[in-house]
Motif scaffolding. Structure first.
Motif, PDB file in Angstrom:
ATOM      1  N   MET A   1      49.973  31.185  28.412  1.00 30.41           N
ATOM      2  CA  MET A   1      49.079  31.611  29.486  1.00 30.41           C
ATOM      3  C   MET A   1      49.860  31.852  30.772  1.00 30.41           C
ATOM      4  O   MET A   1      50.907  31.252  30.994  1.00 30.41           O
ATOM      5  N   THR A   2      49.314  32.750  31.611  1.00 30.15           N
ATOM      6  CA  THR A   2      49.975  33.132  32.856  1.00 30.15           C
ATOM      7  C   THR A   2      49.018  32.957  34.022  1.00 30.15           C
ATOM      8  O   THR A   2      47.834  33.280  33.918  1.00 30.15           O
ATOM      9  N   ARG A   3      49.549  32.443  35.132  1.00 25.81           N
ATOM     10  CA  ARG A   3      48.773  32.381  36.365  1.00 25.81           C
ATOM     11  C   ARG A   3      49.186  33.547  37.245  1.00 25.81           C
ATOM     12  O   ARG A   3      50.379  33.852  37.368  1.00 25.81           O
ATOM     13  N   ALA A   4      48.186  34.197  37.875  1.00 24.90           N
ATOM     14  CA  ALA A   4      48.508  35.331  38.740  1.00 24.90           C
ATOM     15  C   ALA A   4      47.354  35.559  39.711  1.00 24.90           C
ATOM     16  O   ALA A   4      46.252  35.037  39.528  1.00 24.90           O
ATOM     17  N   THR A   5      47.639  36.352  40.751  1.00 21.57           N
ATOM     18  CA  THR A   5      46.616  36.703  41.736  1.00 21.57           C
ATOM     19  C   THR A   5      46.300  38.190  41.630  1.00 21.57           C
ATOM     20  O   THR A   5      47.210  39.036  41.680  1.00 21.57           O
ATOM     21  N   ILE A   6      45.035  38.512  41.487  1.00 24.14           N
ATOM     22  CA  ILE A   6      44.598  39.901  41.369  1.00 24.14           C
ATOM     23  C   ILE A   6      44.775  40.589  42.717  1.00 24.14           C
ATOM     24  O   ILE A   6      44.382  40.056  43.766  1.00 24.14           O
ATOM     25  N   THR A   7      45.377  41.787  42.699  1.00 24.40           N
ATOM     26  CA  THR A   7      45.673  42.492  43.953  1.00 24.40           C
ATOM     27  C   THR A   7      44.673  43.582  44.293  1.00 24.40           C
ATOM     28  O   THR A   7      44.512  43.932  45.466  1.00 24.40           O
ATOM     29  N   ALA A   8      44.010  44.162  43.290  1.00 21.50           N
ATOM     30  CA  ALA A   8      43.096  45.277  43.551  1.00 21.50           C
ATOM     31  C   ALA A   8      42.178  45.470  42.354  1.00 21.50           C
ATOM     32  O   ALA A   8      42.380  44.873  41.291  1.00 21.50           O
ATOM     33  N   LEU A   9      41.168  46.326  42.536  1.00 19.77           N
ATOM     34  CA  LEU A   9      40.250  46.682  41.464  1.00 19.77           C
ATOM     35  C   LEU A   9      40.539  48.120  41.051  1.00 19.77           C
ATOM     36  O   LEU A   9      40.529  49.029  41.893  1.00 19.77           O
ATOM     37  N   GLY A  10      40.828  48.332  39.760  1.00 21.82           N
ATOM     38  CA  GLY A  10      41.161  49.662  39.269  1.00 21.82           C
ATOM     39  C   GLY A  10      39.930  50.526  39.042  1.00 21.82           C
ATOM     40  O   GLY A  10      38.788  50.068  39.153  1.00 21.82           O
ATOM     41  N   GLN A  11      40.136  51.797  38.699  1.00 21.85           N
ATOM     42  CA  GLN A  11      39.027  52.738  38.561  1.00 21.85           C
ATOM     43  C   GLN A  11      38.144  52.444  37.360  1.00 21.85           C
ATOM     44  O   GLN A  11      37.036  52.967  37.271  1.00 21.85           O
ATOM     45  N   ARG A  12      38.614  51.616  36.452  1.00 23.01           N
ATOM     46  CA  ARG A  12      37.785  51.211  35.319  1.00 23.01           C
ATOM     47  C   ARG A  12      37.111  49.863  35.566  1.00 23.01           C
ATOM     48  O   ARG A  12      36.558  49.257  34.654  1.00 23.01           O
ATOM     49  N   GLY A  13      37.183  49.416  36.809  1.00 26.57           N
ATOM     50  CA  GLY A  13      36.524  48.168  37.161  1.00 26.57           C
ATOM     51  C   GLY A  13      37.298  46.931  36.785  1.00 26.57           C
ATOM     52  O   GLY A  13      36.765  45.818  36.853  1.00 26.57           O
ATOM     53  N   GLU A  14      38.555  47.086  36.398  1.00 28.46           N
ATOM     54  CA  GLU A  14      39.381  45.948  35.991  1.00 28.46           C
ATOM     55  C   GLU A  14      40.294  45.525  37.138  1.00 28.46           C
ATOM     56  O   GLU A  14      40.779  46.357  37.906  1.00 28.46           O
ATOM     57  N   GLY A  15      40.513  44.221  37.249  1.00 34.79           N
ATOM     58  CA  GLY A  15      41.450  43.719  38.236  1.00 34.79           C
ATOM     59  C   GLY A  15      42.871  44.114  37.870  1.00 34.79           C
ATOM     60  O   GLY A  15      43.224  44.197  36.688  1.00 34.79           O
ATOM     61  N   ILE A  16      43.696  44.354  38.897  1.00 39.80           N
ATOM     62  CA  ILE A  16      45.088  44.754  38.684  1.00 39.80           C
ATOM     63  C   ILE A  16      46.012  43.656  39.197  1.00 39.80           C
ATOM     64  O   ILE A  16      45.807  43.122  40.295  1.00 39.80           O
ATOM     65  N   VAL A  17      46.995  43.322  38.392  1.00 41.34           N
ATOM     66  CA  VAL A  17      47.999  42.345  38.793  1.00 41.34           C
ATOM     67  C   VAL A  17      49.357  42.807  38.276  1.00 41.34           C
ATOM     68  O   VAL A  17      49.437  43.457  37.227  1.00 41.34           O
ATOM     69  N   GLU A  18      50.398  42.547  39.031  1.00 38.64           N
ATOM     70  CA  GLU A  18      51.751  42.902  38.596  1.00 38.64           C
ATOM     71  C   GLU A  18      52.430  41.678  38.020  1.00 38.64           C
ATOM     72  O   GLU A  18      52.522  40.631  38.668  1.00 38.64           O
ATOM     73  N   ILE A  19      52.916  41.814  36.785  1.00 40.89           N
ATOM     74  CA  ILE A  19      53.621  40.733  36.099  1.00 40.89           C
ATOM     75  C   ILE A  19      54.912  41.297  35.530  1.00 40.89           C
ATOM     76  O   ILE A  19      54.881  42.273  34.760  1.00 40.89           O
ATOM     77  N   ASP A  20      56.024  40.720  35.928  1.00 45.96           N
ATOM     78  CA  ASP A  20      57.348  41.171  35.463  1.00 45.96           C
ATOM     79  C   ASP A  20      57.543  42.664  35.706  1.00 45.96           C
ATOM     80  O   ASP A  20      58.071  43.404  34.860  1.00 45.96           O
ATOM     81  N   GLY A  21      57.079  43.145  36.871  1.00 51.77           N
ATOM     82  CA  GLY A  21      57.318  44.525  37.261  1.00 51.77           C
ATOM     83  C   GLY A  21      56.393  45.555  36.638  1.00 51.77           C
ATOM     84  O   GLY A  21      56.594  46.758  36.829  1.00 51.77           O
ATOM     85  N   ARG A  22      55.383  45.120  35.902  1.00 55.21           N
ATOM     86  CA  ARG A  22      54.449  46.105  35.319  1.00 55.21           C
ATOM     87  C   ARG A  22      53.013  45.714  35.648  1.00 55.21           C
ATOM     88  O   ARG A  22      52.696  44.548  35.857  1.00 55.21           O
TER      89      ARG A  22
END
Length: 397
Positions: A1-22
């Motif tokens: 499991m990974t802990r992360a902070t969501i940075t934005a909401l994408g056009q499909r309504g999904e949260g976006i987070v960057e992990i290991d550069g992607r």
């Protein structure tokens, strides 16, 4: 499991987070939330929300998060409206169009009057989120009250006779229109007993009529339109009214109007109360239904209806010359060929209705290059908690 902070909401309504550069897309999350997730390539599966956003809302449906039908029930009303408006802004920006976008018009009304449910051995409902597995549901709150519980119940009864099938429901002024689609060879008479249900107006199988007790019909302006099997209809009654209101306001004092991709006439029948109208659509049953409605409605200006494939055979500038204004409302693919012909015409006013901001923006760019100015854009929301948005754009030469 990974802990992360969501940075934005994408056009499909999904949260976006960057992990290991992607970028990783995580459904049912909001910007600023700290979450625990499982990563699979660019997809993230939410395990838990560790720090909820203050904009997180309580879902309206017990199936939210499991059902694949809704993506945004966890979003506050303010952020929800901004998200949908942003879909239109992003499409225009990508096409290089700088036009202010109006506030989102809430046209969800009493709920969707149309829905398609899957009926399988395991039950009836929608597919689970990011899955081909069926979610068996008892009710659906985004539908109009006559469909909320009746649609799943009737779909299960139909499965008992027809086996695996998809069942389309339309709630009309005269009762339910039910359309069964199945790859199985099935004798239509096997479905007849189910068609005796009190609120059922029509039952069809793979596009063919099984039984009709009364024609499924909807009110459009002064007219009552009997719907052909499989015809297009706006998802909510409120959206049809809102879109038509924006169209008519945009037309102003136009006395002659061409309504292209007209369907069964939700705009034409209202426009004809004040202006002469020419209508065209490739859907011959829809044109026939519209013509019948015109013949049985008093108080309309002359309406000329023709069946014509506007993708392959768009109206040329010389054919558009008699009209003060044009309305076009194409399918999701847009109206590129027709837009190019309109761009060559001298028609002063063009009102475009669209269910896909990206193809609207493409067609708008064509019109702008041809000398039109995009005067206004209004987003309209009829698909509750989805990532879809309608819009109306007004162009002036």
């Amino acid at each position: 499991m990974t802990r992360a902070t969501i940075t934005a909401l994408g056009q499909r309504g999904e949260g976006i987070v960057e992990i290991d550069g992607r970028r990783v897309y995580v459904p049912f999350t909001l910007a600023g939330e700290e979450v625990e997730l499982t990563v699979d390539g660019e997809r993230g599966m939410l395990n838990s929300v560790l720090t909820p956003s203050p904009e997180r809302a309580e879902p309206a449906c017990r199936y939210f998060g499991t059902c694949g039908g809704c993506a945004l029930q966890h979003v506050s009303p303010r952020d929800y409206a901004a998200f949908k408006r942003g879909l239109v802004e992003a499409a225009l920006r990508h096409a290089g169009i700088e036009t202010p976008v109006g506030q989102l018009v809430d046209a969800r009304g009493a709920g969707r009057r149309r829905a398609t449910l899957h009926a399988r051995k395991s039950g009836a409902g929608y597919m689970q989120a990011r899955s081909h597995d069926l979610l068996n549901i008892a009710s659906c709150p985004i539908l109009v009250p006559p469909l909320q519980q009746e649609a799943p119940r009737l779909a299960r009864l139909l499965h008992a006779v027809a086996g695996d099938c998809d069942v389309g429901f339309t709630a009309t002024a005269t009762g339910l229109d039910v359309a069964v689609t199945t790859p199985r060879k099935l004798k239509p008479e096997k479905l007849v007993p189910l068609a005796q249900r009190p609120r059922l107006a029509r039952l069809s199988l793979n596009g063919d009529l099984v039984l009709q007790t009364r024609a499924p019909a909807v009110k459009m302006g002064k007219a009552l339109v009997a719907l052909p099997i499989g015809s297009f209809l706006q998802a909510t009654e409120a959206a049809e009214e809102a879109l038509a209101g924006l169209v008519i306001a945009g037309l102003g004092t136009a006395k002659t109007v061409a309504d292209l991709f007209c369907g069964v006439g939700p705009f034409a029948l209202r426009i004809a109360e004040n202006a002469k109208v020419f209508v065209a659509d490739s859907d011959k049953p829809a044109i026939a239904a519209l013509q019948k409605a015109i013949n049985h409605t008093q108080g309309l200006k002359p309406v000329t209806a023709v069946a014509r494939d506007l993708f392959r055979d768009p109206l040329a500038p010389v054919e558009l010359e008699p009209y003060d204004a044009i309305v076009f409302d194409p399918p999701r693919a847009g109206a590129e060929a027709q837009a190019r012909e309109i761009a060559r015409s001298k028609v002063k006013t063009v009102i475009a209705v669209s269910c896909e901001p990206r193809t609207f923006a493409r067609d708008a760019a064509i019109l702008i290059t041809g000398g039109y100015r995009l005067e206004s854009v209004t987003p309209v929301d009829q698909f509750a908690w989805s990532t879809h948005v309608e819009l109306v754009g007004a162009f002036r030469r």
